[in-house]
Design a protein around this motif. Structure first.
Motif, PDB file in Angstrom:
ATOM      1  N   ALA A 227       0.812  -1.209   0.006  1.00  0.00           N
ATOM      2  CA  ALA A 227      -0.064  -0.326  -0.012  1.00  0.00           C
ATOM      3  C   ALA A 227       0.806   1.387   0.132  1.00  0.00           C
ATOM      4  O   ALA A 227       0.641   2.286  -0.648  1.00  0.00           O
TER       5      ALA A 227
ATOM      6  N   ALA B 249      -6.545  -4.595  -5.350  1.00  0.00           N
ATOM      7  CA  ALA B 249      -5.969  -5.222  -4.142  1.00  0.00           C
ATOM      8  C   ALA B 249      -6.286  -6.725  -4.314  1.00  0.00           C
ATOM      9  O   ALA B 249      -7.241  -7.336  -4.755  1.00  0.00           O
TER      10      ALA B 249
ATOM     11  N   GLU C 227      -2.035  -8.665   0.989  1.00  0.00           N
ATOM     12  CA  GLU C 227      -1.773  -7.148   1.250  1.00  0.00           C
ATOM     13  C   GLU C 227      -0.908  -6.559   0.362  1.00  0.00           C
ATOM     14  O   GLU C 227      -0.135  -5.731   0.460  1.00  0.00           O
TER      15      GLU C 227
ATOM     16  N   TYR D 253      -0.894  -4.909  -4.063  1.00  0.00           N
ATOM     17  CA  TYR D 253      -1.626  -3.904  -4.730  1.00  0.00           C
ATOM     18  C   TYR D 253      -1.097  -3.956  -5.993  1.00  0.00           C
ATOM     19  O   TYR D 253       0.037  -4.130  -6.264  1.00  0.00           O
TER      20      TYR D 253
END
Length: 67
Positions: free
Chosen positions: A9, A44, A49, A51
Motif C-alpha cells: 500500500a 487489491a 496485502e 496491490y
C-alpha cells in the motif's frame, strides 16, 4: 502504453500520488524521460496485502509542470 506497478500500500501510494513519473534510461537513450499517468486504477489482492496500480502512461514534454 498501459503499465502496471505491483507493491505494498505504501509503495503504490507513492506512485499513485504523482501525476508525472520520471524514469531513468540506459546510456544510449536520453537520461531521463517524463511520463504522465491517466486513468489509474488500483486492484487489491484480498489476502496478501499486495496491490496493483494500472494506468495509461504517455510521454510528455511539459517541462513547466512540477511534481
Amino acid at each position: 502504453m498501459r503499465i502496471c506497478f505491483h507493491g505494498t500500500a505504501d509503495e503504490i501510494g507513492l506512485v499513485a500520488g504523482r501525476p508525472l513519473l520520471v524514469l531513468l534510461t540506459t546510456h544510449d537513450l536520453p537520461h531521463m524521460r517524463v511520463f504522465e499517468l491517466y486513468h489509474p486504477r488500483v486492484h487489491a489482492h484480498p489476502h496478501l496485502e499486495r496491490y496493483r496500480l494500472c494506468a495509461v502512461m504517455t510521454e510528455t514534454t511539459d517541462e513547466g509542470r512540477t511534481a
